[in-house]
Design an enzyme around this catalytic site. Sequence first.
Site, PDB file in Angstrom:
ATOM      1  N   CYS A 111       1.016  -1.168   0.037  1.00 53.30           N
ATOM      2  CA  CYS A 111       0.089  -0.078  -0.017  1.00 53.30           C
ATOM      3  C   CYS A 111       0.835   1.306   0.069  1.00 53.30           C
ATOM      4  CB  CYS A 111      -0.977  -0.064   1.151  1.00 53.30           C
ATOM      5  SG  CYS A 111      -2.066   1.411   1.605  1.00 53.30           S
ATOM      6  N   CYS A 169      -0.053   3.993   2.181  1.00 53.47           N
ATOM      7  CA  CYS A 169       0.154   3.798   3.744  1.00 53.47           C
ATOM      8  C   CYS A 169       1.699   3.927   4.136  1.00 53.47           C
ATOM      9  CB  CYS A 169      -0.384   2.494   4.100  1.00 53.47           C
ATOM     10  SG  CYS A 169      -1.885   1.843   3.257  1.00 53.47           S
ATOM     11  N   ASP A 170       2.488   3.050   3.182  1.00 55.03           N
ATOM     12  CA  ASP A 170       3.829   3.154   3.402  1.00 55.03           C
ATOM     13  C   ASP A 170       4.936   4.097   2.600  1.00 55.03           C
ATOM     14  OD1 ASP A 170       2.954   1.207   5.457  1.00 55.03           O
ATOM     15  OD2 ASP A 170       3.276  -0.302   4.198  1.00 55.03           O
TER      16      ASP A 170
HETATM   17  C1  LIG Z   1       0.269  -3.572   5.496  1.00 59.24           C
HETATM   18  C2  LIG Z   1      -0.922  -2.509   5.447  1.00 59.24           C
HETATM   19  C3  LIG Z   1      -0.896  -1.505   5.826  1.00 59.24           C
HETATM   20  C4  LIG Z   1      -1.917  -0.389   5.865  1.00 59.24           C
HETATM   21  N1  LIG Z   1      -1.660   0.881   6.162  1.00 59.24           N
HETATM   22  C5  LIG Z   1      -2.808   1.657   6.242  1.00 59.24           C
HETATM   23  C6  LIG Z   1      -2.817   3.152   6.647  1.00 59.24           C
HETATM   24  O1  LIG Z   1      -1.787   3.412   7.075  1.00 59.24           O
HETATM   25  N2  LIG Z   1      -3.883   3.838   6.453  1.00 59.24           N
HETATM   26  C7  LIG Z   1      -5.031   3.372   5.912  1.00 59.24           C
HETATM   27  O2  LIG Z   1      -6.013   4.055   6.209  1.00 59.24           O
HETATM   28  N3  LIG Z   1      -5.023   2.043   5.554  1.00 59.24           N
HETATM   29  C8  LIG Z   1      -3.898   1.256   5.726  1.00 59.24           C
HETATM   30  N4  LIG Z   1      -4.303  -0.161   5.235  1.00 59.24           N
HETATM   31  C9  LIG Z   1      -5.600  -0.282   4.730  1.00 59.24           C
HETATM   32  C10 LIG Z   1      -6.538  -0.743   5.938  1.00 59.24           C
HETATM   33  O3  LIG Z   1      -5.825  -1.695   6.816  1.00 59.24           O
HETATM   34  C11 LIG Z   1      -7.745  -1.307   5.393  1.00 59.24           C
HETATM   35  O4  LIG Z   1      -8.375  -0.556   4.303  1.00 59.24           O
HETATM   36  C12 LIG Z   1      -8.889  -1.500   6.472  1.00 59.24           C
HETATM   37  O5  LIG Z   1      -8.153  -2.385   7.251  1.00 59.24           O
HETATM   38  C13 LIG Z   1     -10.098  -2.104   6.029  1.00 59.24           C
HETATM   39  O6  LIG Z   1     -11.097  -2.758   7.052  1.00 59.24           O
HETATM   40  P1  LIG Z   1     -12.069  -3.725   7.187  1.00 59.24           P
HETATM   41  O7  LIG Z   1     -12.602  -3.729   8.467  1.00 59.24           O
HETATM   42  O8  LIG Z   1     -12.844  -3.488   5.900  1.00 59.24           O
HETATM   43  O9  LIG Z   1     -11.415  -4.934   6.695  1.00 59.24           O
HETATM   44  P2  LIG Z   1     -10.007  -5.874   7.295  1.00 59.24           P
HETATM   45  O10 LIG Z   1      -9.072  -5.002   8.164  1.00 59.24           O
HETATM   46  O11 LIG Z   1      -9.618  -6.841   6.315  1.00 59.24           O
HETATM   47  O12 LIG Z   1     -10.680  -6.774   8.535  1.00 59.24           O
HETATM   48  C14 LIG Z   1     -11.270  -7.948   8.202  1.00 59.24           C
HETATM   49  C15 LIG Z   1     -11.433  -8.988   9.222  1.00 59.24           C
HETATM   50  O13 LIG Z   1     -12.327  -9.961   9.198  1.00 59.24           O
HETATM   51  C16 LIG Z   1     -11.934 -11.029   9.532  1.00 59.24           C
HETATM   52  N5  LIG Z   1     -12.322 -12.212   8.845  1.00 59.24           N
HETATM   53  C17 LIG Z   1     -12.294 -12.616   7.484  1.00 59.24           C
HETATM   54  N6  LIG Z   1     -12.940 -13.453   7.138  1.00 59.24           N
HETATM   55  C18 LIG Z   1     -13.564 -14.089   8.431  1.00 59.24           C
HETATM   56  C19 LIG Z   1     -14.319 -15.120   8.596  1.00 59.24           C
HETATM   57  N7  LIG Z   1     -14.706 -16.176   7.814  1.00 59.24           N
HETATM   58  N8  LIG Z   1     -14.623 -15.472  10.060  1.00 59.24           N
HETATM   59  C20 LIG Z   1     -14.255 -14.557  10.809  1.00 59.24           C
HETATM   60  N9  LIG Z   1     -13.442 -13.367  10.673  1.00 59.24           N
HETATM   61  C21 LIG Z   1     -13.104 -13.198   9.599  1.00 59.24           C
HETATM   62  C22 LIG Z   1     -10.481 -10.971   9.279  1.00 59.24           C
HETATM   63  O14 LIG Z   1      -9.469 -11.832   9.925  1.00 59.24           O
HETATM   64  C23 LIG Z   1      -9.993  -9.647   9.496  1.00 59.24           C
HETATM   65  O15 LIG Z   1      -9.576  -9.500  10.953  1.00 59.24           O
HETATM   66  C24 LIG Z   1      -2.932  -0.836   5.205  1.00 59.24           C
HETATM   67  C25 LIG Z   1      -3.246  -2.212   4.889  1.00 59.24           C
HETATM   68  C26 LIG Z   1      -2.121  -3.022   4.926  1.00 59.24           C
HETATM   69  C27 LIG Z   1      -2.173  -4.520   4.580  1.00 59.24           C
END
Ligand SMILES: Cc1cc2nc3c(=O)[nH]c(=O)nc-3n(C[C@H](O)[C@H](O)[C@H](O)COP(=O)(O)OP(=O)(O)OC[C@H]3O[C@@H](n4cnc5c(N)ncnc54)[C@H](O)[C@@H]3O)c2cc1C
Length: 308
Positions: free
Chosen positions: A135, A138-139
């Site tokens: 990303c 992000c980084d």
């Molecule tokens: C390395 C990295 C760095 C990032 N840095 C930034 C940043 O600096 N700033 C920023 O704004 N965004 C950043 N992002 C992006 C940001 O993290 C995502 O946009 C955000 O986390 C999305 O949130 P979410 O809740 O939609 O999904 P996710 O964070 O993907 O959470 C989904 C959750 O659902 C759970 N899950 C999935 N399937 C199942 C299942 N079948 N049963 C139970 N649980 C399940 C997973 O374990 C996970 O914990 C980064 C992403 C990455 C990978």
Amino acid sequence: MERHCYDVIVIGGGPAGYTTALYTTRAGLDTLVIEKFSAGGQMTQTSQIDNYPGFDEGVDGFTLGFKMQNGAERFGAETLQAEVLSVKLNAPVKEIETSVGSFLAKAVVVATGAEHRHLGLPDEEALIGKGVGYCAACDGMFYRDKTVAVVGGGNSAAADALLLSKICKKVILIHRRDTLRATQVYHRPLMQAENVEFLWNSSVKEILFEETVCGVRVANKLTGEETEIPCDGLFISIGRAPETALFQGQLAIDENGYIIADESTRTNIPGVFAVGDVRTKAVRQIVTAVADGATASHFAEEYLANHK
Ligand SMILES: Cc1cc2nc3c(=O)[nH]c(=O)nc-3n(C[C@H](O)[C@H](O)[C@H](O)COP(=O)(O)OP(=O)(O)OC[C@H]3O[C@@H](n4cnc5c(N)ncnc54)[C@H](O)[C@@H]3O)c2cc1C
């Protein structure tokens, strides 16, 4: 004995999931969050988040995830650590089958997120945060005045390379074809950027590292020649894989695997909402994920009021 039926079950404990739970519990809705790993989702993979407002010195993703969980639990949200294995969403009472049993809810919020696609190279996982990133938004700031390689040729790779060209000394775009797949809007600015180099018909075979990334070994598809390219960071921008396999055949899903839901977060099934990275949207970040959580809570509350 009658089985307990939650008002809302949230599948996934990332920022979208726990923000939904914060809002639904504050609205008095009996809410269960089911998370298979630990709170925070993708955020837990980064040690420095600088673009989530309110943390003037940044915050690490694990701490932020933990705070989001605690914030929701303060108002009564329950967390179940389990994996959701299958769902039955069409009936008014929805059934969620997990690794530790099955649970019922009147409304379901899908917050399972999306994972950046990985190249599958040896050492790739171990080097995340040590030079390997997925990303640039992000980084990218960690590579100011440094040299980075970007892998990919689609819109996300082009956008990442362009963003990095404004921060880094040099950006090397490595693509396995001889032209970008990205939309035209990216072509000219990328071609004109003096610090962007292109390695066409090439793929990364190995990540070179000491403590952190120091280069990549790249193979040319046409000649078979392998070259070592020095760089301080490697951004892998080959798309994302949404976690939607569970919902195939029930929820409407687009050609890229995302759950089709607009800004209201409503899906094609009444009482089922999709929030965060898992739904069709333009920008996948923490702030957009938490915004979805607030919206889903609003419409879930409305749905429950109309379906007593
Ligand atoms: C390395 C990295 C760095 C990032 N840095 C930034 C940043 O600096 N700033 C920023 O704004 N965004 C950043 N992002 C992006 C940001 O993290 C995502 O946009 C955000 O986390 C999305 O949130 P979410 O809740 O939609 O999904 P996710 O964070 O993907 O959470 C989904 C959750 O659902 C759970 N899950 C999935 N399937 C199942 C299942 N079948 N049963 C139970 N649980 C399940 C997973 O374990 C996970 O914990 C980064 C992403 C990455 C990978």
